[in-house]
Design a protein around this motif. Structure first.
Motif, mmCIF file in Angstrom:
data_model
loop_
_atom_site.group_PDB
_atom_site.id
_atom_site.type_symbol
_atom_site.label_atom_id
_atom_site.label_comp_id
_atom_site.label_asym_id
_atom_site.label_seq_id
_atom_site.Cartn_x
_atom_site.Cartn_y
_atom_site.Cartn_z
ATOM 1 N N ALA A 28 -5.038 2.261 -0.705
ATOM 2 C CA ALA A 28 -5.009 2.349 0.714
ATOM 3 C C ALA A 28 -3.499 2.295 0.959
ATOM 4 O O ALA A 28 -2.551 1.967 0.238
ATOM 5 C CB ALA A 28 -5.596 1.237 1.625
ATOM 6 N N ARG A 29 -3.065 2.997 2.247
ATOM 7 C CA ARG A 29 -1.582 3.118 2.500
ATOM 8 C C ARG A 29 -1.456 2.734 4.072
ATOM 9 O O ARG A 29 -2.292 2.961 4.598
ATOM 10 C CB ARG A 29 -1.237 4.647 2.366
ATOM 11 C CG ARG A 29 -1.112 5.114 0.794
ATOM 12 C CD ARG A 29 -0.759 6.500 0.813
ATOM 13 N NE ARG A 29 -0.600 6.724 -0.643
ATOM 14 C CZ ARG A 29 0.495 6.445 -1.433
ATOM 15 N NH1 ARG A 29 1.356 5.852 -0.877
ATOM 16 N NH2 ARG A 29 0.381 6.671 -2.870
ATOM 17 N N ARG A 30 -0.304 1.775 4.236
ATOM 18 C CA ARG A 30 0.086 1.791 5.522
ATOM 19 C C ARG A 30 1.495 2.251 5.598
ATOM 20 O O ARG A 30 2.281 1.800 4.785
ATOM 21 C CB ARG A 30 0.021 0.246 5.901
ATOM 22 C CG ARG A 30 0.505 0.130 7.210
ATOM 23 C CD ARG A 30 0.350 -1.396 7.632
ATOM 24 N NE ARG A 30 -1.255 -1.516 8.030
ATOM 25 C CZ ARG A 30 -1.957 -2.582 7.805
ATOM 26 N NH1 ARG A 30 -1.389 -3.419 7.279
ATOM 27 N NH2 ARG A 30 -3.101 -2.493 8.150
ATOM 28 N N GLY A 31 2.033 3.087 6.504
ATOM 29 C CA GLY A 31 3.386 3.507 6.663
ATOM 30 C C GLY A 31 3.599 4.266 5.387
ATOM 31 O O GLY A 31 4.994 4.300 5.195
ATOM 32 N N GLY A 32 2.815 4.846 4.775
ATOM 33 C CA GLY A 32 3.085 5.608 3.574
ATOM 34 C C GLY A 32 3.099 5.001 2.107
ATOM 35 O O GLY A 32 3.377 5.366 1.249
ATOM 36 N N LYS A 33 3.137 3.544 2.301
ATOM 37 C CA LYS A 33 3.104 2.626 1.158
ATOM 38 C C LYS A 33 1.848 2.334 0.506
ATOM 39 O O LYS A 33 1.061 1.887 1.490
ATOM 40 C CB LYS A 33 4.183 1.469 1.289
ATOM 41 C CG LYS A 33 5.611 2.239 1.780
ATOM 42 C CD LYS A 33 6.624 0.915 1.916
ATOM 43 C CE LYS A 33 8.049 1.226 2.350
ATOM 44 N NZ LYS A 33 8.671 0.461 2.718
ATOM 45 N N PRO A 34 1.743 2.053 -0.666
ATOM 46 C CA PRO A 34 0.253 1.737 -0.893
ATOM 47 C C PRO A 34 0.141 0.028 -0.651
ATOM 48 O O PRO A 34 1.215 -0.744 -0.672
ATOM 49 C CB PRO A 34 0.336 2.100 -2.543
ATOM 50 C CG PRO A 34 1.819 2.192 -2.876
ATOM 51 C CD PRO A 34 2.344 2.677 -1.780
#
Length: 126
Positions: A106-112
């Motif tokens: 999953a990613r949040r703000g482009g980071k895993p």
């Protein structure tokens, strides 16, 4: 009495705004992209389970629930059985999850990011 009415009229819109502000926080977390399994969603994971789970190990009807983490690298970790039917089906679920291929994290703000997934399986007569 007029002062109380005046304060109520003045403060009610502020109270309503503060509730909307709390809902806005939920929206800000909406940039999360869910983890993917074999290029798909939970349906692809269910296909994997159906192909690899030995249903002959299930001796009771009911619900088996597993919780696991998909970490930042896509590995399945922290496997737990949170609702057990019997030892055989729980052991089989752990076996299948341990040999599970990597997920796309999953990613949040482009980071895993790592996420926890709760997956129930219901066994019933057909």
């Amino acid at each position: 009495m007029k002062l109380i009415k005046f304060l109520l009229i003045l403060l009610l819109p502020i109270a309503g705004f503060s509730q909307m502000g709390g809902e806005g926080e939920v929206y800000l977390k909406g940039d999360r992209i869910e983890a993917k399994f074999n290029g798909g969603g939970i349906d692809k994971f269910q296909e994997y389970l159906n192909e690899n789970f030995d249903y002959s190990k299930v001796t009771k009807l009911g619900k088996l629930e597993a919780t696991f983490t998909v970490d930042e690298q896509g590995n399945v970790t922290k496997i737990r059985i949170t609702q057990i039917l019997d030892i055989e089906s729980a052991t089989e679920m752990i076996r299948v999850l341990k040999k599970c291929p990597k997920w796309e994290p999953a990613r949040r703000g482009g980071k895993p990011i790592s996420i926890e997934i709760k997956y129930p399986m219901v066994f019933q007569k057909k």
